[in-house]
Scaffold this motif. Structure first.
Motif, mmCIF file in Angstrom:
data_model
loop_
_atom_site.group_PDB
_atom_site.id
_atom_site.type_symbol
_atom_site.label_atom_id
_atom_site.label_comp_id
_atom_site.label_asym_id
_atom_site.label_seq_id
_atom_site.Cartn_x
_atom_site.Cartn_y
_atom_site.Cartn_z
ATOM 1 N N PRO A 171 -1.512 -67.509 -22.085
ATOM 2 C CA PRO A 171 -2.147 -68.673 -22.522
ATOM 3 C C PRO A 171 -1.819 -69.952 -21.835
ATOM 4 O O PRO A 171 -0.901 -70.129 -21.588
ATOM 5 N N THR A 172 -2.703 -70.823 -21.150
ATOM 6 C CA THR A 172 -2.428 -71.804 -20.570
ATOM 7 C C THR A 172 -2.826 -73.150 -21.434
ATOM 8 O O THR A 172 -2.496 -74.372 -21.079
ATOM 9 N N THR A 173 -3.592 -73.014 -22.823
ATOM 10 C CA THR A 173 -4.075 -73.860 -23.687
ATOM 11 C C THR A 173 -3.959 -73.480 -24.932
ATOM 12 O O THR A 173 -3.578 -72.007 -25.233
ATOM 13 N N LEU A 174 -3.908 -74.062 -25.968
ATOM 14 C CA LEU A 174 -3.929 -73.739 -27.275
ATOM 15 C C LEU A 174 -5.049 -72.762 -27.873
ATOM 16 O O LEU A 174 -4.978 -72.022 -28.353
ATOM 17 N N ASP A 175 -6.296 -73.298 -27.120
ATOM 18 C CA ASP A 175 -7.319 -72.482 -27.495
ATOM 19 C C ASP A 175 -7.321 -71.002 -26.848
ATOM 20 O O ASP A 175 -7.752 -70.091 -27.284
ATOM 21 N N GLU A 176 -6.714 -71.002 -25.659
ATOM 22 C CA GLU A 176 -6.267 -69.711 -25.252
ATOM 23 C C GLU A 176 -5.373 -68.719 -26.065
ATOM 24 O O GLU A 176 -5.519 -67.715 -25.979
ATOM 25 N N PHE A 177 -4.417 -69.535 -26.400
ATOM 26 C CA PHE A 177 -3.403 -68.793 -27.269
ATOM 27 C C PHE A 177 -4.199 -68.273 -28.397
ATOM 28 O O PHE A 177 -3.891 -67.199 -28.750
ATOM 29 N N LYS A 178 -4.979 -69.050 -29.113
ATOM 30 C CA LYS A 178 -5.870 -68.386 -30.405
ATOM 31 C C LYS A 178 -6.568 -67.404 -29.840
ATOM 32 O O LYS A 178 -6.828 -66.330 -30.545
ATOM 33 N N SER A 179 -7.351 -67.554 -28.828
ATOM 34 C CA SER A 179 -8.403 -66.436 -28.313
ATOM 35 C C SER A 179 -7.622 -65.083 -27.911
ATOM 36 O O SER A 179 -8.336 -63.969 -28.418
ATOM 37 N N GLN A 180 -6.617 -65.283 -27.032
ATOM 38 C CA GLN A 180 -5.704 -64.054 -26.886
ATOM 39 C C GLN A 180 -5.127 -63.402 -27.953
ATOM 40 O O GLN A 180 -5.201 -62.035 -27.985
ATOM 41 N N ALA A 181 -4.808 -64.197 -29.043
ATOM 42 C CA ALA A 181 -4.248 -63.589 -30.282
ATOM 43 C C ALA A 181 -5.361 -62.966 -31.077
ATOM 44 O O ALA A 181 -5.241 -61.757 -31.713
ATOM 45 N N LEU A 182 -6.428 -63.432 -31.174
ATOM 46 C CA LEU A 182 -7.682 -62.851 -31.751
ATOM 47 C C LEU A 182 -8.237 -61.473 -31.239
ATOM 48 O O LEU A 182 -8.445 -60.591 -31.777
ATOM 49 N N ALA A 183 -7.911 -61.874 -29.597
ATOM 50 C CA ALA A 183 -8.244 -60.308 -28.877
ATOM 51 C C ALA A 183 -7.625 -59.103 -29.277
ATOM 52 O O ALA A 183 -7.879 -58.001 -29.500
ATOM 53 N N VAL A 184 -6.210 -59.424 -29.488
ATOM 54 C CA VAL A 184 -5.412 -58.204 -30.102
ATOM 55 C C VAL A 184 -5.711 -57.965 -31.352
ATOM 56 O O VAL A 184 -5.552 -56.837 -31.532
ATOM 57 N N GLN A 185 -5.917 -58.935 -32.191
ATOM 58 C CA GLN A 185 -6.153 -58.527 -33.497
ATOM 59 C C GLN A 185 -7.274 -57.689 -33.683
ATOM 60 O O GLN A 185 -7.455 -56.625 -34.522
ATOM 61 N N LYS A 186 -8.389 -57.806 -32.630
ATOM 62 C CA LYS A 186 -9.527 -57.119 -32.908
ATOM 63 C C LYS A 186 -9.331 -55.553 -32.428
ATOM 64 O O LYS A 186 -10.320 -55.007 -32.445
ATOM 65 N N LEU A 187 -8.333 -55.237 -32.083
ATOM 66 C CA LEU A 187 -7.945 -53.936 -31.737
ATOM 67 C C LEU A 187 -8.067 -53.322 -33.205
ATOM 68 O O LEU A 187 -8.190 -51.837 -32.884
ATOM 69 N N ASN A 188 -7.693 -53.600 -33.908
ATOM 70 C CA ASN A 188 -7.713 -53.223 -35.277
ATOM 71 C C ASN A 188 -6.709 -51.831 -35.188
ATOM 72 O O ASN A 188 -6.846 -50.681 -35.944
ATOM 73 N N LYS A 189 -5.705 -52.326 -34.821
ATOM 74 C CA LYS A 189 -4.406 -51.221 -34.871
ATOM 75 C C LYS A 189 -3.451 -51.173 -35.913
ATOM 76 O O LYS A 189 -3.225 -52.444 -36.497
#
Length: 432
Positions: free
Chosen positions: A179-197
Motif C-alpha cells: 500500500p502507498t496510501t491509507l485507502d490502499e492499505f484498507k482495500s488490500q486488507a479487504l481483498a485478502v479478507q474476501k478470500l474467506n480462508k
C-alpha cells in the motif's frame, strides 16, 4: 504481573527523582565531565568499562560489545537487565551515584533521564565526528535537553508495512506492490479478507496496546504531513484530520470483519504472531523482525503510508550515553565513537540484519543483498519519520489504561464521538 511491573516503574521513577533532588542540593561533583579533551575518538588505554542494556536488545548488544572488545584495549563488561526491571535498576543506581559508565534506554524514555541529569554532555564530541550530520536525527533530538546532546543511537527499531505475498497473489493483488496510501492499505486488507480462508484475516493490530499503536499509527499521521504533539510534547494533536482518517480506516476494517478477532484484547505480547503464522494479509510491523517473519512468510516491505501517500516510520529502539557517575568518560566516548563507525554500523549491525544509525550507510553491502533492507534503512532517513519527545510519554501513551489506549479503543471499538474528550485527557497527562 502487571501490578508488579507498575510498582517497579514507580520505584524507578522515585529513585530518579531522588537523583535530581541530590543534584539540586549540591551533589553535582559526581557529574561526568564532557569527554572532549582526548580528541574525536576518545581514549583506548585498557580501561574496564561497564554497560547496561535492556534484554530486548541482547543479541545486538552482545554482538557490538564482542566486536569492540576484540579490536580495543578497553574492555566493556555488558550487563543485560530484564525489561521489566530496567527502569527501577537505573533509578536506584542514579539515586546512589552508582550508574555504570554507559547505559542505554528505550528512546521514548530518554527525555526523562536527560532532564534528570543522568547523562554526560556529548555535544562537542558528537559535533567533531566527520559524519555527525548523518547520524539519525530522531535519536539525537530525543537525547537533546536545553540545547545539549546527551545520547547517541544504540540500536534502531523501525516500523514498516509487511504484507504476505502469497495471500496477495491469491487475492488477485500484485504481490510486489504494498500500500502507498491509507485507502490502499484498507482495500488490500479487504481483498485478502474476501478470500474467506479459515483463520485468515486482512489485518491485525494491538487493540489494547498503547505502545504498539504509537509505533505503527503515528507514522501514518507523520506521512500525511501532520504532527501528533506540539514541539514541547505537552499537548496532544491526535484529533487532527489525518489522525481521524487513521481511526476511520481501522474502524471500517473492524466493521468489515477484516481485523482478526484477537486484536481487540491484544496487549502486545503476541501481536506479530498471526502474521508470522501466515494468517494475516498486511499490517504495520517491527522491521527488526524481518528475518524472523521471512522464515515462514514471503514478506513484502514498504514504508508506512499516509492519507494521500508519502511514507514514514517511528524511529524507535534505544539510545545510549555516558552516565553522570562515570570516571572514565574519555574511554567511554571511545566506545560511543566506535559505535557510529563503519565497522560497527556495517560489519556488526548490518551484517546481522539490523538497521544502521547513519543515513550514508543505508545502502551497504549487506543491505544490497536484500532490497527490503535498503527500504527499511532509507525510510529511517525520510524527513517525515520521527521520534516523538515528551517527558510524560510513558504515562500518556504506553502505560496500561493510558489515555491513548482509551482514545484508540473508542475510535475502533467504542464511542468515536469521544475523540475531543479523549484527546484532552491526553493533553492533561502530557502537560503535567
Amino acid at each position: 504481573m502487571r501490578t508488579r511491573r507498575i510498582r517497579r516503574v514507580v520505584a524507578g521513577v522515585a529513585a530518579i527523582g531522588l537523583a535530581v533532588a541530590m543534584a539540586a542540593c549540591g551533589g553535582t561533583d559526581t557529574k561526568a565531565e564532557a569527554p572532549t579533551a582526548a580528541g574525536v575518538d576518545g581514549v583506548d588505554d585498557g580501561a574496564a568499562l561497564t554497560l547496561w542494556t535492556r534484554a530486548p536488545l541482547e543479541l545486538q548488544a552482545k554482538a557490538l560489545v564482542e566486536a569492540y572488545n576484540k579490536a580495543h584495549k578497553n574492555q566493556v563488561k555488558l550487563t543485560i537487565v530484564p525489561n521489566d526491571d530496567y527502569v527501577a535498576k537505573v533509578g536506584a543506581a542514579a539515586g546512589s551515584s552508582q550508574l555504570p559508565d554507559l547505559f542505554a534506554e528505550d528512546i521514548v524514555y530518554v527525555p526523562n533521564w536527560t532532564k534528570a541529569g543522568l547523562f554526560a554532555d556529548l555535544t562537542d564530541s558528537i559535533g567533531k565526528l566527520p559524519y555527525a550530520d548523518k547520524i539519525n536525527q530522531g535519536h539525537l533530538r530525543a537525547g537533546t535537553y536545553q540545547g545539549k546532546k546527551y545520547v547517541m543511537p544504540f540500536v534502531l527499531d523501525l516500523s514498516v508495512i509487511f504484507w504476505n505475498k502469497k495471500l496477495y497473489k491469491e487475492a488477485g493483488l500484485d504481490p510486489e506492490k504494498g500500500p502507498t496510501t491509507l485507502d490502499e492499505f484498507k482495500s488490500q486488507a479487504l481483498a485478502v479478507q474476501k478470500l474467506n480462508k479459515k483463520d485468515v484475516y486482512g489485518t491485525y493490530f494491538g487493540g489494547n496496546c498503547g505502545g504498539c499503536n504509537v509505533f505503527t499509527w503515528f507514522p501514518m499521521i507523520w506521512a500525511s504531513g501532520e504532527e501528533v504533539m506540539n514541539p514541547e510534547g505537552t499537548r496532544s494533536l491526535l484529533d487532527g484530520t489525518a489522525a481521524q482518517k487513521v481511526y476511520s480506516t481501522w474502524r471500517d476494517l473492524q466493521a468489515a470483519g477484516a481485523v482478526a478477532p484477537g486484536s481487540k484484547d491484544e496487549t502486545g505480547a503476541t501481536w506479530v504472531a498471526a502474521f508470522q503464522e501466515g494468517k494475516v494479509g498486511v499490517m504495520p510491523y517491527p522491521a527488526t523482525l524481518l528475518s524472523t517473519a521471512a522464515k515462514t512468510v514471503d514478506v513484502g516491505v514498504t514504508a508506512i503510508p499516509g492519507v494521500s501517500g508519502g511514507g514514514a516510520t517511528f524511529v524507535g529502539g534505544d539510545g545510549v550515553g555516558i552516565s553522570k557517575d562515570s570516571k572514565k568518560t574519555q574511554q567511554a566516548w571511545n566506545f560511543l565513537s566506535w559505535l557510529m563507525s563503519d565497522k560497527a554500523q556495517v560489519d556488526v549491525l548490518a551484517a546481522n540484519n539490523s538497521s544502521v544509525s547513519r543515513t550514508d550507510l543505508a545502502d551497504n553491502q549487506y543491505a544490497a543483498k536484500d532490497p527490503r533492507l535498503v527500504t527499511i534503512n532509507k525510510v529511517a532517513a525520510d524527513p517525515h519519520s520521527n521520534t516523538p519527545v515528551s517527558v510524560n510519554f510513558q504515562q500518556a501513551y504506553n502505560a496500561p489504561g493510558s489515555p491513548w489506549v482509551t482514545l484508540l479503543r473508542n475510535q475502533v471499538y467504542g464511542d468515536a464521538g469521544a475523540l475531543g474528550k479523549d484527546n484532552q485527557a491526553l493533553t492533561q497527562v502530557l502537560g503535567q
